[in-house]
Structures are given as structure tokens and as C-alpha cells.
Design a protein around this motif. Structure first.
Motif, mmCIF file in Angstrom:
data_model
loop_
_atom_site.group_PDB
_atom_site.id
_atom_site.type_symbol
_atom_site.label_atom_id
_atom_site.label_comp_id
_atom_site.label_asym_id
_atom_site.label_seq_id
_atom_site.Cartn_x
_atom_site.Cartn_y
_atom_site.Cartn_z
ATOM 1 N N ARG A 1 0.824 -1.216 0.000
ATOM 2 C CA ARG A 1 0.000 0.000 0.000
ATOM 3 C C ARG A 1 0.858 1.265 0.000
ATOM 4 N NH1 ARG A 1 -5.528 -1.242 3.467
ATOM 5 N NH2 ARG A 1 -5.884 -3.339 2.596
ATOM 6 N N ASP A 2 2.016 1.213 0.676
ATOM 7 C CA ASP A 2 2.940 2.352 0.646
ATOM 8 C C ASP A 2 3.504 2.552 -0.758
ATOM 9 O OD1 ASP A 2 2.544 2.694 3.374
ATOM 10 O OD2 ASP A 2 4.251 1.436 3.910
ATOM 11 N N LEU A 3 3.856 1.451 -1.412
ATOM 12 C CA LEU A 3 4.356 1.529 -2.784
ATOM 13 C C LEU A 3 3.290 2.132 -3.702
ATOM 14 C CD1 LEU A 3 6.072 -1.987 -3.016
ATOM 15 C CD2 LEU A 3 7.243 0.193 -3.338
ATOM 16 N N ALA A 4 2.051 1.676 -3.554
ATOM 17 C CA ALA A 4 0.972 2.174 -4.401
ATOM 18 C C ALA A 4 0.775 3.679 -4.213
ATOM 19 C CB ALA A 4 -0.325 1.417 -4.086
ATOM 20 N N ALA A 5 0.814 4.137 -2.958
ATOM 21 C CA ALA A 5 0.618 5.560 -2.685
ATOM 22 C C ALA A 5 1.767 6.399 -3.227
ATOM 23 C CB ALA A 5 0.472 5.772 -1.176
ATOM 24 N N ASP A 6 2.991 5.936 -3.043
ATOM 25 C CA ASP A 6 4.166 6.697 -3.479
ATOM 26 C C ASP A 6 4.293 6.762 -4.995
ATOM 27 O OD1 ASP A 6 5.104 7.572 -1.104
ATOM 28 O OD2 ASP A 6 6.978 6.446 -1.142
ATOM 29 N N LEU A 7 3.983 5.649 -5.656
ATOM 30 C CA LEU A 7 4.206 5.558 -7.098
ATOM 31 C C LEU A 7 2.957 5.878 -7.912
ATOM 32 C CD1 LEU A 7 6.352 2.288 -7.151
ATOM 33 C CD2 LEU A 7 7.157 4.659 -7.196
ATOM 34 N N GLY A 8 1.846 6.154 -7.229
ATOM 35 C CA GLY A 8 0.609 6.455 -7.937
ATOM 36 C C GLY A 8 0.064 5.267 -8.706
ATOM 37 N N MET A 9 0.165 4.086 -8.110
ATOM 38 C CA MET A 9 -0.264 2.853 -8.764
ATOM 39 C C MET A 9 -1.377 2.206 -7.938
ATOM 40 S SD MET A 9 3.583 1.430 -9.596
ATOM 41 C CE MET A 9 3.030 -0.147 -10.232
ATOM 42 N N SER A 10 -2.156 1.349 -8.600
ATOM 43 C CA SER A 10 -3.147 0.570 -7.869
ATOM 44 C C SER A 10 -2.454 -0.592 -7.163
ATOM 45 C CB SER A 10 -4.206 0.019 -8.830
ATOM 46 O OG SER A 10 -3.621 -0.923 -9.717
ATOM 47 N N LEU A 11 -3.133 -1.176 -6.179
ATOM 48 C CA LEU A 11 -2.551 -2.303 -5.458
ATOM 49 C C LEU A 11 -2.291 -3.501 -6.371
ATOM 50 C CD1 LEU A 11 -1.598 -3.091 -2.625
ATOM 51 C CD2 LEU A 11 -3.878 -4.025 -2.194
ATOM 52 N N PRO A 12 -3.226 -3.865 -7.280
ATOM 53 C CA PRO A 12 -2.900 -4.953 -8.214
ATOM 54 C C PRO A 12 -1.689 -4.657 -9.080
ATOM 55 C CG PRO A 12 -5.271 -4.593 -8.173
ATOM 56 C CD PRO A 12 -4.651 -3.467 -7.390
ATOM 57 N N ALA A 13 -1.501 -3.396 -9.478
ATOM 58 C CA ALA A 13 -0.342 -3.038 -10.291
ATOM 59 C C ALA A 13 0.954 -3.184 -9.500
ATOM 60 C CB ALA A 13 -0.484 -1.606 -10.812
ATOM 61 N N VAL A 14 0.918 -2.864 -8.212
ATOM 62 C CA VAL A 14 2.097 -3.043 -7.372
ATOM 63 C C VAL A 14 2.476 -4.516 -7.293
ATOM 64 C CG1 VAL A 14 2.916 -2.943 -4.984
ATOM 65 C CG2 VAL A 14 1.814 -0.953 -6.004
ATOM 66 N N PHE A 15 1.478 -5.382 -7.081
ATOM 67 C CA PHE A 15 1.756 -6.815 -7.014
ATOM 68 C C PHE A 15 2.183 -7.369 -8.372
ATOM 69 C CE2 PHE A 15 -0.486 -6.580 -2.973
ATOM 70 C CZ PHE A 15 0.251 -7.480 -2.204
ATOM 71 N N ALA A 16 1.877 -6.659 -9.454
ATOM 72 C CA ALA A 16 2.348 -7.077 -10.766
ATOM 73 C C ALA A 16 3.869 -6.990 -10.864
ATOM 74 C CB ALA A 16 1.700 -6.228 -11.857
ATOM 75 N N GLY A 17 4.503 -6.197 -9.984
ATOM 76 C CA GLY A 17 5.964 -6.174 -9.955
ATOM 77 C C GLY A 17 6.525 -7.545 -9.632
ATOM 78 N N THR A 18 5.888 -8.244 -8.692
ATOM 79 C CA THR A 18 6.298 -9.606 -8.387
ATOM 80 C C THR A 18 6.065 -10.511 -9.588
ATOM 81 O OG1 THR A 18 5.653 -9.219 -6.082
ATOM 82 C CG2 THR A 18 6.018 -11.493 -6.736
ATOM 83 N N SER A 19 5.018 -10.253 -10.340
ATOM 84 C CA SER A 19 4.752 -11.038 -11.548
ATOM 85 C C SER A 19 5.853 -10.849 -12.571
ATOM 86 C CB SER A 19 3.409 -10.629 -12.159
ATOM 87 O OG SER A 19 2.370 -10.847 -11.252
#
Length: 401
Positions: free
Chosen positions: A36-54
Motif C-alpha cells: 500500500r505504501d508503494l501504491a501511494a508513493d508511485l501512484g499505482m493501484s494495489l494490483p499493479a504493485v503486485f504485478a511487480g512480483t509477476s
């Protein structure tokens, strides 16, 4: 414990790999805690943040078949050293990310590095030292590495609270230089292929022919279970929060998962050579759909969450050993590295798709959506393992009895 006595080097190898794999898997689990911190800082949705792991798993999967030749030619130690060196700029790049493009680029670098250092490389190194004793050695390794989430989820939470997620990335980059790199460079063994009985060189006799359909079933079982385990592991905290648990309680339950997984792996390890990876998978795999069905029908009751953690932790912990050791049932030492490298491609692609797909189902349909899909995949895995059990080579079947 007989396999430890068969080669004194194996104890040192296990110590090296236990620490390095613990650090390797623990550090890339960053989004599970600071998503959630990554999403807020980078202006991304939570699914998009988890796409980094993908992206990480896609990179790992695409590189794995290409690295098969390097593992065979140079041995696991040199390949893992190179991968560790590459991990450092990956974490530095992640700490510098201000936009989605650089964020995903960092995960590509970490994925390329991970294809050389995580799991597959460790199993190949153990196979180089232990031969057919590798199943027990892998089980011993997983007793420790299963604690990665239990150790690094609280660690990441503490570090991110103290330094922010960017500072945490830099700390993890430093850990690669200070811990993992010296371990591989100075303490990991140079390749020494051993015979199946411990000290005799491997004779160049042709391995038994395994039907392509059997290899496809092995890939399917491993891939489906990886989809479930890696996906649930990535979204566990969010899944428990969707069940109504507060963040602190969800983190506490999630941290217990690693301990339970290690306990289940310990039972498999204590079994020694009395059963093979298929038997482990059948017993452990049955627990997973039961756990998911229980959570889906419990309306978030605390007792049901605890039972889910217990059943899922035990099943997923033992299934991790099964994923790594099922190929040993069908492939001898000379073919193991090639088989594992080929399996790594679909395994990592499934692991890549799973977190964003499950978190998307979680956000759109709640916990029932994510649990329903993993329930179906878990049932299919058990059915495939039943088919594989009927295709055991006679040598493997005799060893398992």
C-alpha cells in the motif's frame, strides 16, 4: 540423518544455502508488507504493485531454460555468484523508482538475478553434492528457508517504519553484498558430481526414457501448486484483512504461517527416504482444498482463520518439498538440472500471473473469488498427482516403499 553422514561437505552446503535462500526469498517479499505504501508513493493501484512480483517471476521463468546450459557447464556456484552480484543494482533501482516504468524495470533485474540464485540453483547445487540423496537435503534446506516470511515480514515492517520502503531496499541490497556474496564466493562448494551411492563417479549410462506425457503431468502438477502457493503467499495479509481481521492480527496470523510450513517440512524430512515427492504431494495437497473450503464457509470466524492457517501452512509447506523433489522420482542426476530448468519456465510464469490475478479477484469479489480459484487448482493438482503415482518408474517405486 544418514545423508548428513554420507558426505561431511553437505552440512556446510546446507548452512550456506539456508542463510542465502532465507535472505533471497525474504527480501523479494517486500510488496506483501509495503504494497500500500508503494501504491501511494508511485501512484499505482494495489494490483499493479503486485504485478511487480509477476514481472520478477516472468523474468525468472524466461531466463531459466537459458541458464540450464550455464549450470551444466560452470556449476551452480559460479552462476549463483553472478546472480547475487546482479541483485544489488536491482534493489538500488527499486529504491530509486518514482514511476511505474522504473519500478517494473527493477523487478526485471531482480528476476534475472533470481533465476540464477533462488531455488533452482540451490537444488542443483545440492544435487551436485548429494546425488540421489538430494531429496532429503532439499527437505533439510526447506526447514530453514520456510521461515523467510516469518522472519522478513516483521523485519520489513520494522525497517519500513524506520527507514521507509526505499531505505529498506538499500538495506536489502547491502545484505546481498555483506551476506550472500561472501557465502557463495568463499563457502559454497565447487562442483563435484557424485554417484548415487555417495562417492563413486557417475557412469555414463543412458537414463530411462520418460514419456513426454509424464513430463507434462509433472509440469502441470508443479505449476498449478505454484500458482496457488505463490499467489496465496503474496496476498495472505490482504486476504486475512478481507476476512475482517485488523492489520496487526492479520500480520500475526501470517507470520505464524512460516512456522507451520517449516513444521510440516520437518515431518517430511524426518521421514527420510521412506516416501518420495509424489507421496508427499498427495498427502499435503489434500489439505489445501480443505483449508480453502473451510475459510470460504466460515464467515471470517477467528477459529476458522486459525484452522485455515494450520491446514494451509502444513499443506503448502510439505508441497514446497514435493514441487522440488517430484522430478527426482523420474530423472537421474545427469538429467535433473535440465529438467528443473525446463520446469522453471511454466512454474515461474504461473507464479507471475497468480499474485495480480488473485489480488484482482480479491478487490473485485472479496476473499471468496480468490479462494474459489485456488480451491479448483488445488483439487486439480491432487488428481494429477494420483495419475503420476501410477507412472512411477520401478526403481523409484521400490525406493518409496
Amino acid at each position: 540423518m544418514r545423508f548428513l553422514k554420507s558426505d561431511s561437505r553437505l552440512i556446510g552446503v546446507l548452512l550456506v544455502l539456508a542463510v542465502s535462500q532465507l535472505v533471497g526469498w525474504g527480501t523479494i517479499g517486500l510488496p506483501a508488507i509495503v504494497g500500500r505504501d508503494l501504491a501511494a508513493d508511485l501512484g499505482m493501484s494495489l494490483p499493479a504493485v503486485f504485478a511487480g512480483t509477476s514481472v520478477l517471476y516472468v523474468s525468472m521463468g524466461l531466463c531459466a531454460p537459458w541458464l540450464a546450459r550455464s549450470f551444466a557447464r560452470h556449476g551452480a556456484r559460479k552462476v549463483m555468484i553472478s546472480g547475487t552480484v546482479l541483485t544489488v543494482p536491482g534493489f538500488i533501482l527499486l529504491s530509486l523508482a518514482r514511476e511505474p516504468m522504473l519500478y517494473f524495470a527493477a523487478w526485471i533485474v531482480l528476476g534475472i538475478a533470481g533465476s540464477a540464485t533462488l531455488s533452482t540453483g540451490a537444488y542443483i547445487m545440492l544435487n551436485e553434492v548429494a546425488g540421489r540423496q538430494a531429496k532429503n537435503a532439499i527437505g533439510a534446506l526447506m526447514l530453514v528457508t520456510g521461515l523467510s516470511s516469518s522472519i522478513f515480514w516483521p523485519t520489513t515492517s520494522f525497517l519500513s517504519g524506520l527507514l521507509g520502503w526505499r531505505g529498506t531496499c538499500l538495506v536489502y541490497a547491502a545484505m546481498m553484498v555483506v551476506i550472500n556474496l561472501p557465502l557463495y564466493a568463499f563457502f559454497a562448494p565447487r562442483r563435484k558430481i557424485v554417484g548415487d551411492r555417495g562417492g563413486e563417479p557417475v557412469k555414463s549410462s543412458p537414463p530411462p526414457t520418460i514419456p513426454r506425457s509424464t513430463f507434462s503431468l509433472v509440469v502441470a502438477a508443479i505449476t498449478l501448486n505454484a500458482f496457488v502457493n505463490f499467489g496465496i503467499g503474496a496476498i495472505m495479509i490482504e486476504l486475512l484483512r478481507a476476512e475482517g481481521l485488523p492489520r496487526a492480527q492479520a500480520l500475526a496470523f501470517g507470520s505464524m504461517l512460516g512456522v507451520i510450513q517449516v513444521s510440516a517440512r520437518g515431518l517430511d524430512f524426518l521421514g527420510g527416504g521412506r516416501w518420495d515427492g509424489i507421496t508427499t504431494g498427495l498427502v499435503a495437497g489434500t489439505a489445501l482444498p480443505i483449508a480453502m473450503l473451510l475459510l470460504m464457509t466460515s464467515e471470517g470466524a477467528t477459529w476458522a482463520v486459525a484452522a485455515f492457517i494450520l491446514l494451509y501452512g502444513a499443506g503448502s509447506g510439505a508441497m514446497a518439498v514435493a514441487r522440488a523433489t517430484i522430478p527426482l522420482v523420474f530423472y537421474d542426476q545427469t538429467e535433473f538440472a535440465k529438467a528443473m530448468s525446463m520446469i522453471a519456465l511454466p512454474l515461474n510464469l504461473a507464479s507471475a500471473v497468480s499474485p495480480p490475478l488473485l489480488v484482482g479477484l480479491l478487490t473485485q469479489f472479496g476473499s471468496r473469488g480468490a479462494l474459489g480459484l485456488t480451491f479448483v487448482c488445488s483439487c486439480a493438482t491432487v488428481l494429477i498427482l494420483v495419475l503420476l503415482g501410477r507412472r512411477r518408474p520401478q526403481v523409484a517405486a521400490a525406493a518409496a516403499t
